[in-house]
Design an enzyme around this catalytic site. Structure first.
Site, short mmCIF file in Angstrom:
data_model
loop_
_atom_site.label_atom_id
_atom_site.label_comp_id
_atom_site.label_asym_id
_atom_site.label_seq_id
_atom_site.Cartn_x
_atom_site.Cartn_y
_atom_site.Cartn_z
N GLY A 38 6.76 11.69 19.45
CA GLY A 38 7.21 12.73 20.06
C GLY A 38 6.55 12.46 21.46
O GLY A 38 5.82 11.53 21.94
N ASN A 40 5.28 12.86 25.66
CA ASN A 40 4.04 13.11 26.15
C ASN A 40 3.89 14.62 25.97
O ASN A 40 4.66 15.74 26.18
CB ASN A 40 3.71 12.56 27.59
CG ASN A 40 3.68 11.17 27.80
OD1 ASN A 40 4.73 10.72 28.36
ND2 ASN A 40 3.10 10.42 26.86
N GLY A 43 1.72 17.25 21.53
CA GLY A 43 0.48 17.70 20.56
C GLY A 43 0.09 16.83 19.40
O GLY A 43 -0.61 17.64 18.56
N LYS A 44 0.58 15.67 19.65
CA LYS A 44 0.14 14.77 18.75
C LYS A 44 -1.37 14.57 18.55
O LYS A 44 -1.94 14.43 17.34
CB LYS A 44 0.74 13.30 19.06
CG LYS A 44 2.33 13.26 19.07
CD LYS A 44 2.88 12.06 19.65
CE LYS A 44 2.44 11.57 20.94
NZ LYS A 44 3.01 12.23 22.15
N GLU A 171 -2.48 5.95 19.24
CA GLU A 171 -2.04 5.11 19.96
C GLU A 171 -3.05 3.68 20.29
O GLU A 171 -3.46 3.62 21.48
CB GLU A 171 -1.69 5.45 21.53
CG GLU A 171 -0.57 6.50 21.48
CD GLU A 171 -0.09 6.94 22.74
OE1 GLU A 171 0.01 6.16 23.50
OE2 GLU A 171 0.28 8.28 22.91
#
Ligand code: ATP
Ligand code: MG
Lengths: 286, 265
Positions: A38, A40, A43-44, A171
């Site tokens: 998704g 930036n 809401g990850k 990430e």
């Protein structure tokens, strides 16, 4: 067995004007490898924070709905009691070290010390993880004198050495070159083979396509797609959500546009080879 | 360094040098006694003597350079200034030590300056030697053994470890400032002006780092409710325990006597 279960979860950080997660439903079976993608601010990271209980326990703010992890009701569990269930590698590679250890070796051992693992076992487990990640050359360095990529590896090592049942990895390759990225994915893949449940937030879509079983697409605090990698990552609608498709999927879509009867859109190089090979056998024009 | 060597480094606090291998509590008691004596002893010999003795000790365990450098600057900056100030602004009169043009420097002034320096030197050499010869990690472990709560020891230790980190941050910020045309080199005044805008980002980055850090600790089980294991083991001995008690007793006696003479004088 479902090891993560979110039902109708909405959450808002105290300083935020609008909800940062909206009506999220998510069920993760034990042993799954899920990638979260998704744009930036989608809401990850917030999703990871909710699963680990940092939201709302640490960040405060308002959460509605229910969150269960490894059979525990996260909203009613002390933040420290999930240390053993959920390992969480943060997005920012810096500031992840304990700040109290003088060598990387001891930095990696810190979690095991806190869990009260016997000394002998700590030595064995730390050695194993160091060799697994190929970071023996860093073992005697000061944790605060590492480059971004080195920090990320040490952070990953520090968490996987604790052998949590569930891994949240946000990430982990942002500071790594292609080779380092590939190495990290191989390690995650190996953990998956050991039966760990992994939720990985990652922008490098080609790697996601290659390794993840299931892909979740987030946008504006919602889960807007959730399904098998091959299905989600071959859908051109993804582009509208600010994420790119794997190179091979783009190629496949393009070939279809050109009128080639591609049976399915490939998302990895291997799949592409098969699909295009099939065309050739049918004499489809190549 | 291979992993086996690291195991050894971690597993034992012995470094093969007498002063380094003393239990941190022993060194702490020693420093405490040295400081108490610096306050109580009459005359000015004590501070200078202690500085010299500790210099020798530092030299025997490879700390001569670290200790010597710091003490030299203490000597020049603080002690020099102290003697000068006391000597120039002395109002007691009495015997003249030297005459510089219109100024007379009195012997009493010089003596007062030396006495004050002795206290400063006693304090600083005891503390500098303690910090130089004690690995922070072992200090923390020792404090934990004396039932200091882990949260408190964590704060102490992370402050120790933060100093190199602050240096790195400061340099990054300085580079950024230079890139934006703020002068960071040159005269003292120029540098002071550059220092103030640097403080803000430095402090702010420390704050947001603190939030992340407490979460990072959480993921590493800092608040997990179980007795913690410690890889490093701090060695202690009956002899050292006895020595600590002896040191405290002797110092207390010396302080009382010294204090009495000081009061007489
Ligand atoms: N600690 C916080 N306090 C207040 N608002 C926050 C906080 N962290 C994130 N937000 C907000 O929540 C929303 C979702 O942010 P989040 O960090 O979850 O996004 P993300 O998908 O991880 O983005 P990225 O790819 O940039 O990491 C954003 O609007 C962000 O501004
Ligand atoms: Mg994020």
């Amino acid at each position: 067995m479902a090891c993560i279960e979110l039902k109708q979860v909405s959450y808002r950080y105290p300083t935020s004007k609008t909800a940062n997660l909206k009506e999220v439903n998510l069920t993760v079976e034990s042993g799954e490898f899920i990638a979260v993608i998704g744009r930036n601010e989608a809401g990850k990271t917030t999703l990871c924070n909710v699963i680990r209980g940092f939201a709302p326990h640490f960040y405060q703010g308002k959460l509605s709905g229910s969150v269960h992890v490894n059979g525990k009701d996260v909203l009613r569990t002390e933040i420290g009691d999930l240390s053993w269930d959920v390992g969480y590698v943060f997005q920012n590679p810096f500031n992840q070290n304990s700040g109290v250890k003088a060598t990387v070796y001891e930095e990696i051992s810190y979690g095991l010390e806190n869990l009260g693992i016997p000394r002998r076992e700590i030595f064995d487990r730390v050695d194993e993880v160091i060799n697994l990640l190929g970071i023996a050359y860093l073992a005697d360095k000061h944790p605060m004198k590492l480059s971004g990529g080195q920090c990320q590896r040490v952070a990953l090592a520090s968490i996987i050495v604790m052998e949590p049942a569930i891994l949240l990895i946000d990430e982990p390759t942002s500071q790594l070159d292609p080779k380092g990225t590939e190495d990290v994915f191989k390690i995650i893949d190996m953990l998956k083979k050991k039966g760990k449940t992994t939720i990985l937030v990652e922008h490098k879509i080609d790697r996601v396509a290659e390794y993840a079983d299931r892909v979740i697409l987030m946008d504006e605090g919602r889960i807007v797609r959730d399904g098998p990698a091959a299905q989600i990552l071959s859908d051109p609608a993804l582009l509208e959500y600010g994420v790119t498709l794997p190179q091979t999927a783009l190629l496949g879509l393009r070939l279809r546009e050109e009128g080639l009867p591609l049976e399915r859109i490939p998302i990895t190089i291997d799949q592409a080879a098969v699909s295009i090979g099939a065309l050739r056998k049918e004499g489809g024009g190549i | 360094m291979d992993l086996n060597q690291l195991h050894q480094l971690v597993a034992s606090s012995r470094r093969g040098r007498f002063w380094l291998d003393l239990n941190p509590m022993t060194k702490m008691v020693l420093a405490f006694c040295e400081v108490s004596l610096a306050i109580c002893m009459p005359g000015f010999a004590y501070g200078f003597l202690l500085m010299a003795v500790l210099m020798l000790c530092a030299a025997t365990c490879g700390l001569g350079k670290t200790y010597g450098k710091i003490m030299l600057s203490v000597l020049v900056i603080f002690v020099g200034l102290m003697i000068l100030a006391r000597a120039l602004f002395y109002e007691g009169g009495g015997e003249v030590f030297v005459t510089l043009g219109r100024f007379s420097i009195y012997k009493g002034g010089v003596l007062a300056g030396l006495r004050a320096s002795s206290v400063i030197l006693g304090f600083s050499s005891a503390l500098v030697f303690f910090y130089a010869s004690t690995e922070p990690e072992y200090l923390m472990l020792t404090l934990e053994q004396y039932r200091c709560p882990p949260k408190a020891t964590f704060v102490i230790l992370s402050t120790f470890q933060m100093i190199p980190q602050m240096g790195v941050n400061a340099k990054t910020i300085q580079d950024a400032q230079r890139a934006r045309g703020i002068e960071t080199e040159g005269s003292l005044w120029v540098r002071a002006k550059a220092f103030i805008p640097m403080l803000m980002p430095l402090l702010l980055s420390s704050f947001s780092a603190a939030e992340e850090k407490s979460l990072a600790l959480e993921t590493r089980g800092f608040n997990y409710d179980s007795p913690k294991t410690r890889l490093r083991i701090v060695e202690d001995s009956k002899a050292q325990k006895a020595a600590r008690i002896g040191l405290i007793a002797v110092t207390a006696a010396a302080c009382v006597t010294g204090g009495y003479f000081k009061w007489l004088a």
